[in-house]
Motif scaffolding. Structure first.
Motif, mmCIF file in Angstrom:
data_model
loop_
_atom_site.group_PDB
_atom_site.id
_atom_site.type_symbol
_atom_site.label_atom_id
_atom_site.label_comp_id
_atom_site.label_asym_id
_atom_site.label_seq_id
_atom_site.Cartn_x
_atom_site.Cartn_y
_atom_site.Cartn_z
ATOM 1 N N PRO A 1 0.801 -1.370 0.020
ATOM 2 C CA PRO A 1 0.128 0.168 0.058
ATOM 3 C C PRO A 1 0.891 1.171 0.035
ATOM 4 O O PRO A 1 1.732 1.374 0.720
ATOM 5 C CB PRO A 1 -0.910 -0.053 1.539
ATOM 6 C CG PRO A 1 -0.839 -1.659 1.671
ATOM 7 C CD PRO A 1 0.555 -2.033 0.900
ATOM 8 N N PRO A 2 0.656 2.233 -0.859
ATOM 9 C CA PRO A 2 1.283 3.522 -0.800
ATOM 10 C C PRO A 2 1.559 4.085 0.506
ATOM 11 O O PRO A 2 2.605 4.534 0.964
ATOM 12 C CB PRO A 2 0.874 4.476 -1.723
ATOM 13 C CG PRO A 2 -0.011 3.488 -2.920
ATOM 14 C CD PRO A 2 -0.207 1.974 -1.876
ATOM 15 N N SER A 3 0.249 4.108 1.233
ATOM 16 C CA SER A 3 0.349 4.635 2.569
ATOM 17 C C SER A 3 1.376 4.036 3.581
ATOM 18 O O SER A 3 1.689 4.625 4.411
ATOM 19 C CB SER A 3 -0.921 4.543 3.253
ATOM 20 O OG SER A 3 -1.456 3.109 3.551
ATOM 21 N N SER A 4 1.972 2.678 3.346
ATOM 22 C CA SER A 4 2.922 2.019 3.947
ATOM 23 C C SER A 4 4.243 2.691 3.710
ATOM 24 O O SER A 4 5.164 2.436 4.662
ATOM 25 C CB SER A 4 2.935 0.626 4.028
ATOM 26 O OG SER A 4 3.418 0.267 2.595
ATOM 27 N N ILE A 5 4.419 3.172 2.652
ATOM 28 C CA ILE A 5 5.528 4.004 2.163
ATOM 29 C C ILE A 5 5.899 5.581 2.937
ATOM 30 O O ILE A 5 6.833 5.860 3.169
ATOM 31 C CB ILE A 5 5.987 3.697 0.847
ATOM 32 C CG1 ILE A 5 5.627 2.275 0.519
ATOM 33 C CG2 ILE A 5 7.103 4.322 0.597
ATOM 34 C CD1 ILE A 5 6.660 1.373 0.999
ATOM 35 N N VAL A 6 4.569 6.049 2.231
ATOM 36 C CA VAL A 6 4.276 7.565 2.685
ATOM 37 C C VAL A 6 4.084 7.691 4.197
ATOM 38 O O VAL A 6 2.981 7.436 4.481
ATOM 39 C CB VAL A 6 3.729 8.264 1.701
ATOM 40 C CG1 VAL A 6 3.557 9.908 2.006
ATOM 41 C CG2 VAL A 6 4.425 8.179 0.288
ATOM 42 N N THR A 7 4.641 8.156 4.970
ATOM 43 C CA THR A 7 4.458 8.115 6.335
ATOM 44 C C THR A 7 4.435 9.870 6.937
ATOM 45 O O THR A 7 4.381 10.235 7.847
ATOM 46 C CB THR A 7 5.568 7.505 7.344
ATOM 47 O OG1 THR A 7 6.803 8.144 7.275
ATOM 48 C CG2 THR A 7 5.489 6.123 6.974
ATOM 49 N N SER A 8 4.286 10.693 5.937
ATOM 50 C CA SER A 8 4.347 12.234 6.178
ATOM 51 C C SER A 8 2.948 12.498 6.771
ATOM 52 O O SER A 8 1.994 12.012 6.501
ATOM 53 C CB SER A 8 4.618 12.943 4.885
ATOM 54 O OG SER A 8 4.143 14.300 5.140
ATOM 55 N N THR A 9 3.137 13.605 7.966
ATOM 56 C CA THR A 9 1.846 13.817 8.396
ATOM 57 C C THR A 9 1.344 15.169 7.920
ATOM 58 O O THR A 9 0.191 15.588 8.366
ATOM 59 C CB THR A 9 2.428 14.179 10.134
ATOM 60 O OG1 THR A 9 3.527 15.488 9.912
ATOM 61 C CG2 THR A 9 2.890 13.004 10.837
ATOM 62 N N GLU A 10 1.809 15.385 6.653
ATOM 63 C CA GLU A 10 1.251 16.728 5.949
ATOM 64 C C GLU A 10 0.022 16.167 5.491
ATOM 65 O O GLU A 10 -0.229 15.211 4.820
ATOM 66 C CB GLU A 10 2.239 16.961 4.983
ATOM 67 C CG GLU A 10 3.608 17.747 5.516
ATOM 68 C CD GLU A 10 4.611 18.280 4.180
ATOM 69 O OE1 GLU A 10 3.905 18.693 3.198
ATOM 70 O OE2 GLU A 10 5.563 18.175 4.289
#
Length: 366
Positions: A244-253
Motif C-alpha cells: 500500500p502506498p500509505s505504508s511507504i509515505v508516512t508524512s503527517t502533512e
C-alpha cells in the motif's frame, strides 16, 4: 539509455536526408534496438522525431515486418494524449518511423523532482496516461511498455502529457498476445505484470498493471519491487503484492495523506491475478476519476469506496494455484520454473542498476 540531444560526429545518420524528405539532426534518445533523432520534414517544414532501427536489424525480415506492422497499428491512434505517428519507411536497409516531436521532459523527471507528491497531483498525472491507454484499448491495441520514460511532458504552457512509443503496440486478437520473441522479453522489468513474467502473454490488463505501478511511484517516489538483478525484480512481481502506498509515505502533512480508498485503487490495478484488475484502461480511468473526486471533495474516509475498489480477497487455494508454475529452491527459497526463467533470461544482460530489458527505444530525456 542516453538523455537529451547529443551531437555525435561519427553518427552517419546526422545530416542525412532520409527518404528524400527527413533531414536528420541530433539524437535525442537511444536504446538497444533503435535511436531517435530530431529531424526536419523538409516537405512540410516541420520538426519531427524519427526513430531509426540500429544497423543490421533491418536485415532481419521478420523483425522489420513486425516493425512495419506495429507502426501501422500505432498510426491508427489519434488522441491528444498519444504521440502521433506520421510515416514509416525504409531506405537502403535503414528502417525508420516518423513521429510527432514533443520538446520537453518525461514523467521520470517529474518523479525524480517531485515524488512523493500529493495524491491529487499524482492522479492528475496518471489520468492522461490512462486516457491514452483507454483510446488504445478501445481501438484494439495494447501498449506493452508503459513506464514514466514513455510519458512526455511538453515544456509549452498548457501542453498535455503524451504517451510515446506505441512501436511495441500489438493488436489484440482473440487470444492474449505473446510478448516474448526470440528469447527477449518485451517491456520493462519494473512495470511487468506477473503473467508477462510467467508466460509472456499480454492483454489490456498488463497495461493496467503497469499504470498502477506508475501511480504507486508517483505517490511514493519508489518502485514497489527492487532487487540486485532484473530477474529478482521480475520474480517479485509474481510472488509479492505491491505494498500500500500509505505504508511507504508516512508524512503527517495533510496534503500527502493517502486515504484507504487510494490504497485500494492501487491494489486493484496491481493485483497479481489479472482477473482481479480493471478489465482495461477505460475501467481504471473511471476508478481514478472517482478517487480524484473524493479527494477534491475532501473525503478522507469512505468505506464504501474502499469496498468497491479493493480487489477480492485471495484464498490460500487460489494463491497455490497462482504459483503452480514455480518450483521450490533446495535451499528453501523460491525460484522461477523453467518457463519463467526462459521468459526473463534476457534480463540478465540488462543493466542491473536500471533493471530493465531494452526491447526498444524510449524517450528518456532525464
Amino acid at each position: 539509455m542516453n538523455s537529451g540531444p547529443e551531437r555525435d560526429t561519427d553518427d552517419p545518420l546526422i545530416g542525412r536526408l532520409l527518404d528524400g524528405r527527413y533531414r536528420i539532426g541530433d539524437r535525442i534518445a537511444r536504446g538497444g534496438m533503435a535511436g531517435v533523432y530530431e529531424a526536419v520534414d523538409v516537405r512540410l517544414d516541420r520538426t519531427v522525431a524519427v526513430k531509426v532501427m540500429h544497423p543490421g536489424l533491418g536485415d532481419d525480415g521478420d523483425f522489420a515486418e513486425r516493425f512495419v506492422r506495429e507502426a501501422k497499428h500505432a498510426a491508427r491512434l489519434s488522441h491528444p494524449n498519444v504521440v502521433a505517428v506520421y510515416d514509416q519507411g525504409e531506405e537502403r536497409g535503414t528502417v525508420f518511423l516518423v513521429m510527432e516531436y514533443v520538446p520537453g521532459h518525461t514523467l521520470r523527471d517529474v518523479i525524480r523532482q517531485q515524488a512523493p507528491m500529493p495524491p491529487l497531483k499524482a492522479l492528475s498525472l496518471i489520468e492522461p496516461v490512462l486516457a491514452a491507454l483507454a483510446a488504445a484499448h478501445q481501438a484494439g491495441l495494447i501498449h506493452r511498455d508503459i513506464k514514466p520514460e514513455n510519458v512526455l511532458i511538453p515544456d509549452a504552457p498548457g501542453g498535455v502529457p503524451k504517451v510515446a512509443d506505441f512501436g511495441l503496440a500489438k493488436a489484440i486478437s482473440a487470444d492474449t498476445q505473446h510478448t516474448a520473441t526470440g528469447g527477449v522479453l518485451i517491456g520493462t522489468v519494473s512495470y511487468l505484470a506477473p503473467e508477462l513474467v510467467v508466460d509472456g502473454r499480454a492483454d489490456t490488463r498488463a497495461d493496467v498493471y503497469a499504470a498502477g505501478v506508475v501511480l504507486f511511484e508517483l505517490l511514493t517516489g519508489k518502485k514497489p519491487h527492487e532487487g540486485e538483478s532484473p530477474i529478482q525484480v521480475a520474480y517479485k512481481h509474481v510472488h509479492e503484492d505491491v505494498p500500500p502506498p500509505s505504508s511507504i509515505v508516512t508524512s503527517t502533512e495533510p496534503e500527502l495523506r493517502i486515504p484507504a480508498y487510494l490504497d485500494a485503487l492501487v491494489a486493484r490495478a496491481t493485483a497479481r491475478d489479472r482477473e482481479h484488475r480493471a478489465a482495461d484502461a477505460r475501467v481504471l480511468l473511471h476508478q481514478v476519476r472517482r478517487v480524484r473526486q473524493a479527494l477534491a471533495d475532501g473525503v478522507l474516509d469512505d468505506p464504501e469506496l474502499v469496498a468497491d475498489l479493493a480487489p477480492p480477497a485471495v484464498t490460500a487455494q487460489q494463491e497455490a494455484q497462482f504459483h503452480e508454475d514455480t518450483t521450490p529452491d533446495p535451499l528453501g527459497s523460491q525460484r522461477p520454473a523453467a518457463a519463467t526463467t526462459t521468459a526473463v533470461a534476457a534480463a540478465v544482460a540488462a543493466d542491473p542498476a536500471r533493471a530493465h530489458v531494452e526491447a526498444t527505444t524510449t524517450f528518456d530525456r532525464s
